[in-house]
Design an enzyme around this catalytic site. Structure first.
Site, PDB file in Angstrom:
ATOM      1  N   GLY A 149       0.787  -1.227   0.000  1.00  0.00           N
ATOM      2  CA  GLY A 149       0.000   0.000   0.000  1.00  0.00           C
ATOM      3  C   GLY A 149       0.817   1.274   0.000  1.00  0.00           C
ATOM      4  O   GLY A 149       0.363   2.294   0.522  1.00  0.00           O
TER       5      GLY A 149
ATOM      6  N   ASN B 228       1.663   3.245  -2.592  1.00  0.00           N
ATOM      7  CA  ASN B 228       1.007   4.271  -3.386  1.00  0.00           C
ATOM      8  C   ASN B 228      -0.263   4.766  -2.693  1.00  0.00           C
ATOM      9  O   ASN B 228      -0.603   5.949  -2.775  1.00  0.00           O
ATOM     10  CB  ASN B 228       0.680   3.747  -4.788  1.00  0.00           C
ATOM     11  CG  ASN B 228       1.759   4.100  -5.793  1.00  0.00           C
ATOM     12  OD1 ASN B 228       2.140   5.248  -5.934  1.00  0.00           O
ATOM     13  ND2 ASN B 228       2.269   3.094  -6.490  1.00  0.00           N
TER      14      ASN B 228
ATOM     15  N   ARG C  43     -14.834 -14.324  -9.968  1.00  0.00           N
ATOM     16  CA  ARG C  43     -14.435 -12.923 -10.162  1.00  0.00           C
ATOM     17  C   ARG C  43     -15.626 -11.965 -10.007  1.00  0.00           C
ATOM     18  O   ARG C  43     -15.539 -10.941  -9.329  1.00  0.00           O
ATOM     19  CB  ARG C  43     -13.777 -12.744 -11.532  1.00  0.00           C
ATOM     20  CG  ARG C  43     -13.073 -11.413 -11.682  1.00  0.00           C
ATOM     21  CD  ARG C  43     -12.351 -11.329 -13.029  1.00  0.00           C
ATOM     22  NE  ARG C  43     -11.480 -12.458 -13.251  1.00  0.00           N
ATOM     23  CZ  ARG C  43     -10.264 -12.599 -12.723  1.00  0.00           C
ATOM     24  NH1 ARG C  43      -9.782 -11.655 -11.930  1.00  0.00           N
ATOM     25  NH2 ARG C  43      -9.530 -13.665 -12.986  1.00  0.00           N
TER      26      ARG C  43
ATOM     27  N   MET D 171      -3.949  -6.232  -7.286  1.00  0.00           N
ATOM     28  CA  MET D 171      -3.466  -7.262  -8.200  1.00  0.00           C
ATOM     29  C   MET D 171      -4.582  -8.219  -8.613  1.00  0.00           C
ATOM     30  O   MET D 171      -4.482  -9.439  -8.492  1.00  0.00           O
ATOM     31  CB  MET D 171      -2.308  -8.031  -7.549  1.00  0.00           C
ATOM     32  CG  MET D 171      -1.158  -7.152  -7.096  1.00  0.00           C
ATOM     33  SD  MET D 171      -0.502  -6.109  -8.429  1.00  0.00           S
ATOM     34  CE  MET D 171       0.278  -7.359  -9.442  1.00  0.00           C
TER      35      MET D 171
ATOM     36  N   ILE E 234      -7.456  -8.749 -11.919  1.00  0.00           N
ATOM     37  CA  ILE E 234      -8.081  -8.326 -13.170  1.00  0.00           C
ATOM     38  C   ILE E 234      -9.568  -8.162 -12.893  1.00  0.00           C
ATOM     39  O   ILE E 234     -10.224  -9.084 -12.405  1.00  0.00           O
ATOM     40  CB  ILE E 234      -7.833  -9.346 -14.291  1.00  0.00           C
ATOM     41  CG1 ILE E 234      -6.333  -9.410 -14.619  1.00  0.00           C
ATOM     42  CG2 ILE E 234      -8.634  -8.982 -15.538  1.00  0.00           C
ATOM     43  CD1 ILE E 234      -5.966 -10.466 -15.637  1.00  0.00           C
TER      44      ILE E 234
ATOM     45  N   ASN F 175      -5.879   4.078 -12.358  1.00  0.00           N
ATOM     46  CA  ASN F 175      -4.851   3.103 -12.008  1.00  0.00           C
ATOM     47  C   ASN F 175      -3.487   3.711 -12.280  1.00  0.00           C
ATOM     48  O   ASN F 175      -3.337   4.582 -13.146  1.00  0.00           O
ATOM     49  CB  ASN F 175      -5.016   1.830 -12.833  1.00  0.00           C
ATOM     50  CG  ASN F 175      -4.017   0.750 -12.447  1.00  0.00           C
ATOM     51  OD1 ASN F 175      -3.789   0.511 -11.262  1.00  0.00           O
ATOM     52  ND2 ASN F 175      -3.415   0.105 -13.431  1.00  0.00           N
TER      53      ASN F 175
ATOM     54  N   HIS G 218       0.462   2.649 -13.340  1.00  0.00           N
ATOM     55  CA  HIS G 218       1.167   1.535 -13.991  1.00  0.00           C
ATOM     56  C   HIS G 218       2.635   1.907 -14.172  1.00  0.00           C
ATOM     57  O   HIS G 218       2.946   3.033 -14.584  1.00  0.00           O
ATOM     58  CB  HIS G 218       0.533   1.250 -15.357  1.00  0.00           C
ATOM     59  CG  HIS G 218       1.161   0.106 -16.086  1.00  0.00           C
ATOM     60  ND1 HIS G 218       0.964  -1.205 -15.711  1.00  0.00           N
ATOM     61  CD2 HIS G 218       1.996   0.069 -17.164  1.00  0.00           C
ATOM     62  CE1 HIS G 218       1.634  -1.993 -16.532  1.00  0.00           C
ATOM     63  NE2 HIS G 218       2.276  -1.248 -17.417  1.00  0.00           N
TER      64      HIS G 218
ATOM     65  N   SER H  67       2.801   5.803 -15.397  1.00  0.00           N
ATOM     66  CA  SER H  67       1.625   6.436 -16.000  1.00  0.00           C
ATOM     67  C   SER H  67       0.413   6.253 -15.090  1.00  0.00           C
ATOM     68  O   SER H  67       0.234   5.206 -14.468  1.00  0.00           O
ATOM     69  CB  SER H  67       1.291   5.805 -17.359  1.00  0.00           C
ATOM     70  OG  SER H  67       2.395   5.799 -18.227  1.00  0.00           O
TER      71      SER H  67
ATOM     72  N   ASP I 201      -4.658  -2.068 -18.919  1.00  0.00           N
ATOM     73  CA  ASP I 201      -3.696  -0.962 -19.066  1.00  0.00           C
ATOM     74  C   ASP I 201      -3.890  -0.191 -20.367  1.00  0.00           C
ATOM     75  O   ASP I 201      -2.925   0.267 -20.982  1.00  0.00           O
ATOM     76  CB  ASP I 201      -2.252  -1.496 -18.994  1.00  0.00           C
ATOM     77  CG  ASP I 201      -1.946  -2.185 -17.680  1.00  0.00           C
ATOM     78  OD1 ASP I 201      -2.530  -1.802 -16.665  1.00  0.00           O
ATOM     79  OD2 ASP I 201      -1.129  -3.122 -17.682  1.00  0.00           O
TER      80      ASP I 201
END
Length: 315
Positions: free
Chosen positions: A13, A15, A65, A90, A92, A107, A109, A136, A145
């Site tokens: 964590g 970021n 999911r 992490m 999708i 997000n 990246h 980015s 992405d």
């Protein structure tokens, strides 16, 4: 009013912490209302909890999911978040989850997108003998992405760099980029000039529409005819940025206000045939705003214009 952000993490964590500490600055236009994770043991949850930020965690193990994303979505909504910031999450995401937060989920990246989507970005940059790497921030779309890039920082690749040494410097750039880009992004959605420009585009798309200044407000009407929309910016010092549109009367006005008193209100001096719709709450559905403007235009348009539109719609 500060924009309400939910941050999703899976691990340390760092970021998220950069976003959290930036949010403590008085000038920051956002606040973090939830830190959530698919990993109940994520270290970042401890940081958030110690800083007084509500946390939520549910493991994705044993859930498909879509089911896991639904649980996360419900927690985000319950926290009152308007935007989602992915910070080392992490997972999708399902197309259903992405669609629910379309235009409101960011997000970060570790590459200069569109280069090096996916994993192992630093290794790929070094192997390609690039002279710069970077990071980015982008809007999240269904493709990995691939959303519009909102901001980037380049990081020089030094002779002898390893993936670890390069990753350390890119991380430092991330901590600068993410809070600034997120702040700029959410601020535009409460910025009166940006909001007025969005309304102007939608209003002037109506047939024979024009714009004048009326009572100190941008006002949209039919050429030489009645008015169908105003943009009120702190009018009479009410601290609101709002769209004023025509409605059927007092009953519809009361129904709207009862349904969402924070968003809808009775605009002073406009009477029961108008309603104010707050634009500065940070969660505008511009398709819905466009429908309000089109409906208001139809309420005042001469029959010769609406008759042509009705005929066109029949075909």
């Amino acid at each position: 009013m500060k924009a309400r952000i939910a941050v999703l993490i899976s691990g340390a964590g760092t970021n998220m912490a950069a976003l959290l500490y930036a949010a403590k600055l008085p000038s920051c236009p956002y606040e973090i209302v939830l830190v959530a994770s698919n990993n109940p043991d994520a270290e970042g949850l401890k940081i958030a909890a110690t800083e007084g930020i509500p946390t939520f965690a549910v493991s994705h193990i044993g859930l498909d999911r879509a089911a896991h994303d639904a649980v996360m979505h419900d927690a985000i909504v319950e926290a009152g978040a308007v935007y989602v910031a992915l910070a080392g999450y992490m997972r999708i995401l399902s197309t259903e989850f992405v669609a629910k937060w379309d235009g409101r989920m960011l997000n970060i990246h570790p590459s200069l997108l569109p280069k090096y989507k996916g994993l192992h970005t630093h290794q790929r940059a070094i192997q390609a003998k690039d002279t710069v790497a970077g990071t980015s921030v982008h809007l999240v779309t269904a493709e990995l992405d691939d959303g519009p890039v909102l901001g980037q920082i380049e990081v020089a690749i030094l002779p002898g760099d390893t993936t670890d040494t390069l990753a350390d410097r890119v991380k430092m750039a991330e901590y600068q980029l993410y809070p600034k880009t997120l702040a700029d992004f959410v601020a535009r959605n409460t910025n009166p000039e940006y909001l007025t420009a969005q309304v102007r585009t939608l209003a002037l798309a109506q047939p024979e529409a024009d714009e004048v200044l009326s009572h100190g407000m941008p006002c949209f009407g039919i050429n030489g005819g009645k008015k169908f929309a105003y943009v009120s910016v702190d009018h009479h010092k009410d601290s609101k940025t709002a769209l004023l549109v025509k409605i059927s009367g007092v009953e519809e006005q009361a129904m709207l206000i009862d349904s969402d008193a924070e968003r809808y209100y009775r605009p002073a001096y406009f009477g029961d045939g108008w309603v104010g719709i707050r634009l500065d709450l940070g969660d505008n559905d511009w398709d819905h705003i466009g429908e309000w403007i089109a409906k208001s235009w139809r309420a005042v348009a001469p029959k010769k214009l609406t008759r042509l539109m009705d005929l066109a719609e029949e075909f």
